[in-house]
Scaffold this active site. Structure first.
Site, mmCIF file in Angstrom:
data_model
loop_
_atom_site.group_PDB
_atom_site.id
_atom_site.type_symbol
_atom_site.label_atom_id
_atom_site.label_comp_id
_atom_site.label_asym_id
_atom_site.label_seq_id
_atom_site.Cartn_x
_atom_site.Cartn_y
_atom_site.Cartn_z
ATOM 1 N N ASP A 59 0.871 -1.178 0.000
ATOM 2 C CA ASP A 59 0.000 0.000 0.000
ATOM 3 C C ASP A 59 0.906 1.226 0.000
ATOM 4 O OD1 ASP A 59 -1.626 2.159 0.523
ATOM 5 O OD2 ASP A 59 -2.850 1.111 2.004
ATOM 6 N N ASN A 86 2.654 5.167 -11.491
ATOM 7 C CA ASN A 86 1.333 5.188 -12.127
ATOM 8 C C ASN A 86 0.170 5.066 -11.136
ATOM 9 O OD1 ASN A 86 -0.651 4.467 -14.484
ATOM 10 N ND2 ASN A 86 -0.709 2.723 -13.087
ATOM 11 N N TYR A 151 -8.085 15.815 -6.102
ATOM 12 C CA TYR A 151 -7.508 14.976 -7.165
ATOM 13 C C TYR A 151 -6.853 15.834 -8.245
ATOM 14 C CZ TYR A 151 -6.993 11.816 -11.087
ATOM 15 O OH TYR A 151 -6.457 11.106 -12.131
ATOM 16 N N LYS A 155 -2.757 16.118 -9.396
ATOM 17 C CA LYS A 155 -2.232 15.914 -10.752
ATOM 18 C C LYS A 155 -1.522 17.172 -11.272
ATOM 19 C CE LYS A 155 -3.325 11.627 -10.952
ATOM 20 N NZ LYS A 155 -2.305 10.572 -10.991
HETATM 21 N N1 LIG Z 1 -8.917 6.336 -15.785
HETATM 22 C C1 LIG Z 1 -8.859 7.634 -16.017
HETATM 23 O O1 LIG Z 1 -9.833 8.239 -16.524
HETATM 24 C C2 LIG Z 1 -7.594 8.394 -15.721
HETATM 25 C C3 LIG Z 1 -7.429 9.653 -16.347
HETATM 26 C C4 LIG Z 1 -6.276 10.371 -16.081
HETATM 27 C C5 LIG Z 1 -5.319 9.863 -15.223
HETATM 28 N N2 LIG Z 1 -5.513 8.643 -14.634
HETATM 29 C C6 LIG Z 1 -4.456 8.170 -13.725
HETATM 30 O O2 LIG Z 1 -3.976 6.942 -14.213
HETATM 31 C C7 LIG Z 1 -3.388 6.200 -13.146
HETATM 32 C C8 LIG Z 1 -3.850 4.755 -13.232
HETATM 33 O O3 LIG Z 1 -5.243 4.726 -13.045
HETATM 34 P P1 LIG Z 1 -6.208 3.758 -13.856
HETATM 35 O O4 LIG Z 1 -7.101 4.598 -14.688
HETATM 36 O O5 LIG Z 1 -5.440 2.671 -14.503
HETATM 37 O O6 LIG Z 1 -7.123 3.235 -12.652
HETATM 38 P P2 LIG Z 1 -7.232 1.828 -11.912
HETATM 39 O O7 LIG Z 1 -7.626 0.766 -12.869
HETATM 40 O O8 LIG Z 1 -8.126 2.104 -10.735
HETATM 41 O O9 LIG Z 1 -5.746 1.544 -11.419
HETATM 42 C C9 LIG Z 1 -5.203 2.159 -10.288
HETATM 43 C C10 LIG Z 1 -4.008 1.369 -9.836
HETATM 44 O O10 LIG Z 1 -3.438 2.007 -8.674
HETATM 45 C C11 LIG Z 1 -3.297 1.040 -7.657
HETATM 46 N N3 LIG Z 1 -3.443 1.628 -6.337
HETATM 47 C C12 LIG Z 1 -4.517 2.309 -5.848
HETATM 48 N N4 LIG Z 1 -4.313 2.636 -4.566
HETATM 49 C C13 LIG Z 1 -3.094 2.148 -4.231
HETATM 50 C C14 LIG Z 1 -2.313 2.165 -3.049
HETATM 51 N N5 LIG Z 1 -2.761 2.747 -1.914
HETATM 52 N N6 LIG Z 1 -1.096 1.575 -3.047
HETATM 53 C C15 LIG Z 1 -0.642 0.976 -4.175
HETATM 54 N N7 LIG Z 1 -1.309 0.932 -5.331
HETATM 55 C C16 LIG Z 1 -2.534 1.512 -5.350
HETATM 56 C C17 LIG Z 1 -4.399 0.005 -7.910
HETATM 57 O O11 LIG Z 1 -4.030 -1.259 -7.394
HETATM 58 P P3 LIG Z 1 -4.564 -1.908 -6.018
HETATM 59 O O12 LIG Z 1 -6.010 -1.532 -5.882
HETATM 60 O O13 LIG Z 1 -4.313 -3.356 -6.238
HETATM 61 O O14 LIG Z 1 -3.687 -1.321 -4.968
HETATM 62 C C18 LIG Z 1 -4.387 -0.051 -9.427
HETATM 63 O O15 LIG Z 1 -3.410 -0.940 -9.872
HETATM 64 C C19 LIG Z 1 -3.794 6.925 -11.862
HETATM 65 O O16 LIG Z 1 -2.706 7.684 -11.390
HETATM 66 C C20 LIG Z 1 -4.920 7.855 -12.318
HETATM 67 O O17 LIG Z 1 -5.015 8.995 -11.515
HETATM 68 C C21 LIG Z 1 -6.617 7.911 -14.877
#
Ligand SMILES: NC(=O)c1ccc[n+]([C@@H]2O[C@H](COP(=O)([O-])OP(=O)(O)OC[C@H]3O[C@@H](n4cnc5c(N)ncnc54)[C@H](OP(=O)(O)O)[C@@H]3O)[C@@H](O)[C@H]2O)c1
Length: 256
Positions: A59, A86, A151, A155
């Site tokens: 975590d 990421n 959030y 970013k």
């Molecule tokens: N999806 C969008 O629309 C979007 C747009 C712009 C930017 N982003 C950014 O892209 C990145 C990846 O997000 P995603 O869209 O791929 O979402 P996602 O599918 O929810 O993936 C998030 C990842 O972060 C991990 N995570 C969350 N909390 C954590 C913690 N406390 N410790 C360690 N790992 C943690 C999760 O794994 P576990 O739950 O297994 O820990 C998961 O692998 C993020 O930084 C997000 O802000 C996303």
């Protein structure tokens, strides 16, 4: 191909970054909280691409987490050439009504862990005069974010921090890239409490987003806005849109 460390590799963009790196023959350290998802990805990548994959369940919002990750790599003698920060999550609602602990946890993960991991692994990259960092920011990093204020602010930090250190690190042969996606269809919208919101319906795929970010990192680009429409909006329209109008539009977009 050298070793990558990818945080948030258990789903979404991080999982696709891992698949892309493995497909090029690169070894990987996968980091996230859900061990079972990471183990299943490890088997998939080792079987399909014959690469070495290490799993570290952590975590990253907890104190000392970044050091745990760094010393795990040191103990296993794994040299990290590509650091992909990421992991991250969002959270919907008026700031004043949200549980403060959740926003602090978000800052610990989205900002503090990213800064600490960068500082730790950069020591070795600087000594070697080589390395690349890919930080997953967001187009939110260029905007104010009513209904997701913390959030968006995390970013904005990631974009600014990445730009600053990219310039400092250039003479040391290290590149830093901020990947700035628009909406992407992953587990993010559910983790942010925005499940099935309109904004994500036409979101990009995690694979296309990860591929753009990975390629930008390999080319040493500073910023990669992976959504073409938002790229134009941010570069050309944002400077001329009045702030009050921008805030109203974003509030509407974030309303569920
Ligand atoms: N999806 C969008 O629309 C979007 C747009 C712009 C930017 N982003 C950014 O892209 C990145 C990846 O997000 P995603 O869209 O791929 O979402 P996602 O599918 O929810 O993936 C998030 C990842 O972060 C991990 N995570 C969350 N909390 C954590 C913690 N406390 N410790 C360690 N790992 C943690 C999760 O794994 P576990 O739950 O297994 O820990 C998961 O692998 C993020 O930084 C997000 O802000 C996303």
């Amino acid at each position: 191909m050298k070793t990558a460390l990818i945080t948030g590799a258990s789903s979404g963009i991080g999982k696709e970054l891992a698949r892309i790196h493995a497909s090029k023959g690169g070894n990987i350290v996968l980091v996230a909280r859900r061990g079972a998802e990471l183990e299943s990805l490890r088997s998939e990548l080792e079987d399909k691409y014959n690469v070495e994959v290490a799993v570290f369940q952590q975590d990253l919002s907890q104190a000392g987490a970044a050091k745990n990750v760094y010393y795990f790599c040191k103990e296993k003698n794994i040299e990290i050439e590509y650091l992909m920060n990421n992991a991250g999550f969002g959270g919907h609602g008026n700031f004043v009504d949200r549980p403060l602990e959740k926003d602090i946890e978000m800052i610990h993960l989205n900002v503090q862990a990213l800064v600490e991991l960068s500082h730790l692994f950069l020591q070795d990259m600087k000594a070697r005069k080589s390395g690349r960092i890919l930080n997953t920011a967001s187009t939110a990093g260029f905007l104010p974010g009513p209904l997701q204020a913390t959030y968006f602010a995390t970013k904005a930090f990631v974009v600014s921090f990445s730009r600053g250190i990219s310039h400092e690190l250039k003479p040391h042969g290290i590149s830093v890239t901020a990947l700035c996606p628009g909406p992407v269809k992953t587990e993010f919208e559910f983790a942010a409490g925005m499940g099935n919101s309109e904004m994500f319906k036409n979101g990009a795929t995690a694979y296309s987003t990860a591929l753009k970010g990975y390629n930008a990192m390999m080319k040493g680009k500073r910023i990669c806005i992976s959504d073409v429409g938002l790229n134009i909006l941010i570069k050309f329209l944002l400077p001329i849109i009045p702030d009050s109008l921008l805030l109203r539009v974003i509030q509407k977009m974030q309303t569920i």
